[in-house]
Enzyme design. Structure first.
Site, PDB file in Angstrom:
ATOM      1  N   TYR A  94      10.113  -6.160  -6.402  1.00 31.42           N
ATOM      2  CA  TYR A  94       9.862  -5.934  -4.550  1.00 31.42           C
ATOM      3  C   TYR A  94      10.723  -6.886  -4.276  1.00 31.42           C
ATOM      4  O   TYR A  94      11.382  -6.605  -3.140  1.00 31.42           O
ATOM      5  CB  TYR A  94       7.899  -6.067  -4.488  1.00 31.42           C
ATOM      6  N   ASN A 117       5.093   4.919   1.504  1.00 33.86           N
ATOM      7  CA  ASN A 117       6.547   6.133   0.903  1.00 33.86           C
ATOM      8  C   ASN A 117       4.913   7.311   0.800  1.00 33.86           C
ATOM      9  O   ASN A 117       3.496   7.244   0.078  1.00 33.86           O
ATOM     10  CB  ASN A 117       6.438   5.882  -0.489  1.00 33.86           C
ATOM     11  N   CYS A 125       8.366   4.629  -6.115  1.00 31.85           N
ATOM     12  CA  CYS A 125       7.942   3.256  -5.756  1.00 31.85           C
ATOM     13  C   CYS A 125       7.156   3.693  -7.046  1.00 31.85           C
ATOM     14  O   CYS A 125       6.484   1.974  -7.044  1.00 31.85           O
ATOM     15  CB  CYS A 125       7.021   3.508  -4.599  1.00 31.85           C
ATOM     16  N   HIS A 126       6.706   3.627  -7.973  1.00 27.72           N
ATOM     17  CA  HIS A 126       6.316   2.959  -9.557  1.00 27.72           C
ATOM     18  C   HIS A 126       6.585   2.428 -10.214  1.00 27.72           C
ATOM     19  O   HIS A 126       6.685   1.775 -11.190  1.00 27.72           O
ATOM     20  CB  HIS A 126       5.892   3.719 -10.091  1.00 27.72           C
ATOM     21  N   GLU A 152       7.780   6.653 -18.402  1.00 30.03           N
ATOM     22  CA  GLU A 152       8.980   6.732 -18.758  1.00 30.03           C
ATOM     23  C   GLU A 152       9.746   5.782 -19.820  1.00 30.03           C
ATOM     24  O   GLU A 152      10.553   5.491 -19.857  1.00 30.03           O
ATOM     25  CB  GLU A 152       9.605   5.925 -17.274  1.00 30.03           C
TER      26      GLU A 152
END
Length: 156
Positions: A94, A117, A125-126, A152
């Site tokens: 952030y 979001n 945003c994850h 991911e």
DNA sequence: ACAACTGCATGAA
DNA sequence: TTCATGCAGTTGT
């Protein structure tokens, strides 16, 4: 007149809403089956479903069109734009995002923007986590955030 | 006034 | 020294 459709995924349902202009107005991971009805057969709806499916199988999501961000403030939009530049498989914080927006100290504001979001995955945003290895927050549940990051190849 | 943050202070193991 | 809380400082809504 807005509408929506639902897509079944390993985790449950993804609910996609859009308006009369063909702009996506919201995507949510919704485990509430009461909303599952009225599917649409528009082209972009099918494309989105296909791409989301592809994403959940481990491929980077290609979508960046159709999004209607007019509901949000300029700051939030720029925060999301920056978030979309985070590549698949990596994360940022952030605070780092705030710094990139020339708003040092605005980490909390960025967190607030991520929290509002409406398009998880399309606006990833994850991939924004807290400094110091903590996950941060996630509107659809931290469990899902961890799951996505793990998908991911990111482990905390 | 509130929030999906951070950095430093303090205290326990 | 290393971790867990706590609290104040900050920014945008």
């Amino acid at each position: 007149m807005s509408a929506y459709f639902t897509v079944r995924f390993p985790l449950g349902l993804v609910v996609v809403s859009y308006d009369e202009h063909g702009s996506l107005s919201r995507i949510s991971f919704d485990l509430d089956f009461r909303t599952s009805e009225a599917p649409s057969s528009s082209d972009f709806a099918r494309d989105l479903a296909r791409d989301l499916d592809s994403y959940l199988k481990g491929n980077p999501e290609p979508l960046d069109q159709y999004l209607d961000l007019s509901f949000a403030s300029p700051f939030s939009r720029s925060a999301w734009k920056a978030a979309r530049q985070i590549p698949f498989g990596s994360v940022t914080t952030y605070g780092a995002l705030a710094a990139k927006l020339d708003r040092p100290g605005g980490a909390r504001a960025v967190g607030q923007a991520m929290g509002s979001n409406r398009f998880p995955l399309l606006i990833p945003c994850h991939r924004v986590v807290a400094m110091g290895g903590a996950l941060g927050g996630f509107g659809s549940g931290l469990r899902l955030k961890r799951w996505l990051l793990n998908l991911e190849g990111v482990n905390l």
